[in-house]
Write a protein that holds these residues in place. Structure first.
Motif, PDB file in Angstrom:
ATOM      1  N   GLU A 132       3.459   7.376  14.285  1.00 24.20           N
ATOM      2  CA  GLU A 132       2.117   8.085  13.748  1.00 24.20           C
ATOM      3  C   GLU A 132       1.930   8.325  12.300  1.00 24.20           C
ATOM      4  N   MET A 133       0.666   7.895  11.881  1.00 22.54           N
ATOM      5  CA  MET A 133       0.370   8.220  10.323  1.00 22.54           C
ATOM      6  C   MET A 133       0.595   9.851  10.221  1.00 22.54           C
ATOM      7  N   THR A 134       0.775  10.337   9.333  1.00 25.68           N
ATOM      8  CA  THR A 134       0.920  11.674   8.909  1.00 25.68           C
ATOM      9  C   THR A 134       0.711  11.876   7.404  1.00 25.68           C
ATOM     10  N   GLU A 135       0.029  12.957   7.046  1.00 21.40           N
ATOM     11  CA  GLU A 135      -0.074  13.276   5.744  1.00 21.40           C
ATOM     12  C   GLU A 135       0.359  14.649   5.512  1.00 21.40           C
ATOM     13  N   ILE A 136       1.077  14.787   4.231  1.00 17.39           N
ATOM     14  CA  ILE A 136       1.311  16.067   3.799  1.00 17.39           C
ATOM     15  C   ILE A 136       0.549  16.126   2.072  1.00 17.39           C
ATOM     16  N   VAL A 137       0.431  17.300   1.939  1.00 17.25           N
ATOM     17  CA  VAL A 137      -0.068  17.391   0.412  1.00 17.25           C
ATOM     18  C   VAL A 137       0.714  18.220  -0.356  1.00 17.25           C
ATOM     19  N   TYR A 138       0.875  17.691  -1.617  1.00 15.91           N
ATOM     20  CA  TYR A 138       1.502  18.574  -2.558  1.00 15.91           C
ATOM     21  C   TYR A 138       0.495  19.104  -3.826  1.00 15.91           C
ATOM     22  N   GLU A 139       1.020  20.490  -4.125  1.00 17.38           N
ATOM     23  CA  GLU A 139       0.156  20.967  -5.267  1.00 17.38           C
ATOM     24  C   GLU A 139       0.831  20.666  -6.620  1.00 17.38           C
ATOM     25  N   VAL A 140       0.283  20.474  -7.543  1.00 16.04           N
ATOM     26  CA  VAL A 140       0.896  20.803  -8.790  1.00 16.04           C
ATOM     27  C   VAL A 140       0.080  21.573  -9.994  1.00 16.04           C
ATOM     28  N   THR A 141       0.333  22.345 -10.706  1.00 19.71           N
ATOM     29  CA  THR A 141      -0.286  22.801 -11.780  1.00 19.71           C
ATOM     30  C   THR A 141       0.440  22.485 -13.247  1.00 19.71           C
ATOM     31  N   ASN A 142      -0.473  22.277 -14.148  1.00 18.70           N
ATOM     32  CA  ASN A 142       0.104  22.072 -15.500  1.00 18.70           C
ATOM     33  C   ASN A 142      -0.071  23.520 -16.081  1.00 18.70           C
ATOM     34  N   PRO A 181      -2.154  14.231  -2.197  1.00 18.72           N
ATOM     35  CA  PRO A 181      -1.612  13.663  -0.844  1.00 18.72           C
ATOM     36  C   PRO A 181      -0.270  12.464  -0.665  1.00 18.72           C
ATOM     37  N   VAL A 182       0.302  12.727   0.175  1.00 21.53           N
ATOM     38  CA  VAL A 182       1.189  11.531   0.875  1.00 21.53           C
ATOM     39  C   VAL A 182       0.817  11.084   2.273  1.00 21.53           C
ATOM     40  N   LEU A 183       0.392  10.066   2.282  1.00 18.63           N
ATOM     41  CA  LEU A 183       0.386   9.447   3.592  1.00 18.63           C
ATOM     42  C   LEU A 183       1.682   8.536   4.023  1.00 18.63           C
ATOM     43  N   PHE A 184       2.090   8.675   5.281  1.00 16.10           N
ATOM     44  CA  PHE A 184       3.494   7.935   5.452  1.00 16.10           C
ATOM     45  C   PHE A 184       3.483   7.891   7.257  1.00 16.10           C
ATOM     46  N   VAL A 185       4.186   6.800   7.591  1.00 16.95           N
ATOM     47  CA  VAL A 185       4.660   6.785   8.823  1.00 16.95           C
ATOM     48  C   VAL A 185       6.217   6.398   9.066  1.00 16.95           C
ATOM     49  N   ILE A 186       6.811   6.976   9.936  1.00 18.02           N
ATOM     50  CA  ILE A 186       8.179   6.721  10.355  1.00 18.02           C
ATOM     51  C   ILE A 186       8.337   5.618  11.240  1.00 18.02           C
ATOM     52  N   ASP A 187       8.939   4.617  10.815  1.00 10.33           N
ATOM     53  CA  ASP A 187       9.383   3.498  11.706  1.00 10.33           C
ATOM     54  C   ASP A 187       9.795   3.743  13.140  1.00 10.33           C
ATOM     55  N   ALA A 188       9.076   3.277  14.166  1.00  8.42           N
ATOM     56  CA  ALA A 188       9.599   3.621  15.417  1.00  8.42           C
ATOM     57  C   ALA A 188      10.864   2.931  15.863  1.00  8.42           C
ATOM     58  N   GLY A 189      11.491   2.169  14.941  1.00 10.48           N
ATOM     59  CA  GLY A 189      12.848   1.593  15.168  1.00 10.48           C
ATOM     60  C   GLY A 189      13.651   2.319  14.437  1.00 10.48           C
ATOM     61  N   MET A 190      13.520   3.550  13.927  1.00  7.67           N
ATOM     62  CA  MET A 190      14.587   4.301  13.344  1.00  7.67           C
ATOM     63  C   MET A 190      15.601   4.510  14.515  1.00  7.67           C
ATOM     64  N   PRO A 191      16.776   4.755  14.179  1.00  6.83           N
ATOM     65  CA  PRO A 191      17.874   5.068  15.001  1.00  6.83           C
ATOM     66  C   PRO A 191      17.710   6.361  15.783  1.00  6.83           C
ATOM     67  N   LYS A 192      17.887   6.677  16.858  1.00 12.01           N
ATOM     68  CA  LYS A 192      17.563   7.861  17.693  1.00 12.01           C
ATOM     69  C   LYS A 192      18.537   9.048  17.177  1.00 12.01           C
ATOM     70  N   ASP A 193      19.559   8.692  16.466  1.00 11.67           N
ATOM     71  CA  ASP A 193      20.340   9.952  16.250  1.00 11.67           C
ATOM     72  C   ASP A 193      19.720  10.684  14.955  1.00 11.67           C
TER      73      ASP A 193
END
Length: 197
Positions: free
Chosen positions: A99-109, A154-166
């Motif tokens: 599944e596609m997932t998004e996380i947001v990072y915040e940065v301040t100068n 934002p970071v939009l990512f997906v974890i491959d369903a073929g990743m080892p189950k452990d």
């Protein structure tokens, strides 16, 4: 006079050879750095095009189906090298592979002047790197922050369903650093920012 001209030619030839060798060494540093990153599994820098191609290929063969029977915890970490406040909006998310997932990072100068910066990602465990596909990420290009500017990235990512189950937990860590300034020595301490839920 002839001896001086001969000496000048020798010096000029040596300088030309040294210049060519320095250019060649500088040119060779980029593939050497990428090879070192691949071997160690840290500071993996990948272009947006490479991720986009992988995601498109996976979609064509049907590898992006969501596996609702599994849950993977993605932990988010942030480190800084420079005048920034940098953190994810959440410490972790639980996702299903595929599944596609998004996380947001915040940065301040925190400076009163503009700065250019870059984020470098790393993953733990190392074996998860090939299964973590970023479709969109602020780390794909350098960032310019105006004086005292706060930016949500934002970071939009997906974890491959073929990743080892452990593999049940993956840590995505970014180091955000200012470009064009000398970095601290390896032994120096650097403040580390952590987000709260």
């Amino acid at each position: 006079m002839a001896a001086i001209q001969s000496l000048n030619r020798q010096i000029l030839l040596k300088l030309l050879i040294a210049s060519v060798m320095m250019f060649g060494f500088g040119y060779a540093l980029v593939p050497m750095y990428k090879a070192l990153c691949e071997v160690t599994g840290i500071n993996v820098v990948t272009s947006k095009n490479a991720y986009g191609t992988r995601a498109y290929s996976a979609n064509k063969v049907g590898n992006t189906q969501v596996d609702y029977s599994r849950t993977v915890t993605i932990e988010f970490d942030s480190n800084i090298r420079g005048p920034f406040t940098f953190k994810p909006v959440k410490n972790f998310l639980e996702v299903h592979p595929g599944e596609m997932t998004e996380i947001v990072y915040e940065v301040t100068n925190n400076l009163g002047r503009p700065v250019k910066a870059q984020a470098i990602p790393s993953y733990a465990p190392k074996s998860s790197t090939e299964f973590f596909t970023k479709l969109e990420c602020f780390c794909f290009q350098e960032q310019t922050l105006a004086a005292n500017e706060m930016k949500k990235m934002p970071v939009l990512f997906v974890i491959d369903a073929g990743m080892p189950k452990d593999v049940k937990t993956i840590t995505l860590s970014y180091t955000f650093f200012e470009l064009g300034v000398p970095q601290q020595p390896a032994g120096a301490t650097t403040p580390k920012s952590k987000a709260t839920l």
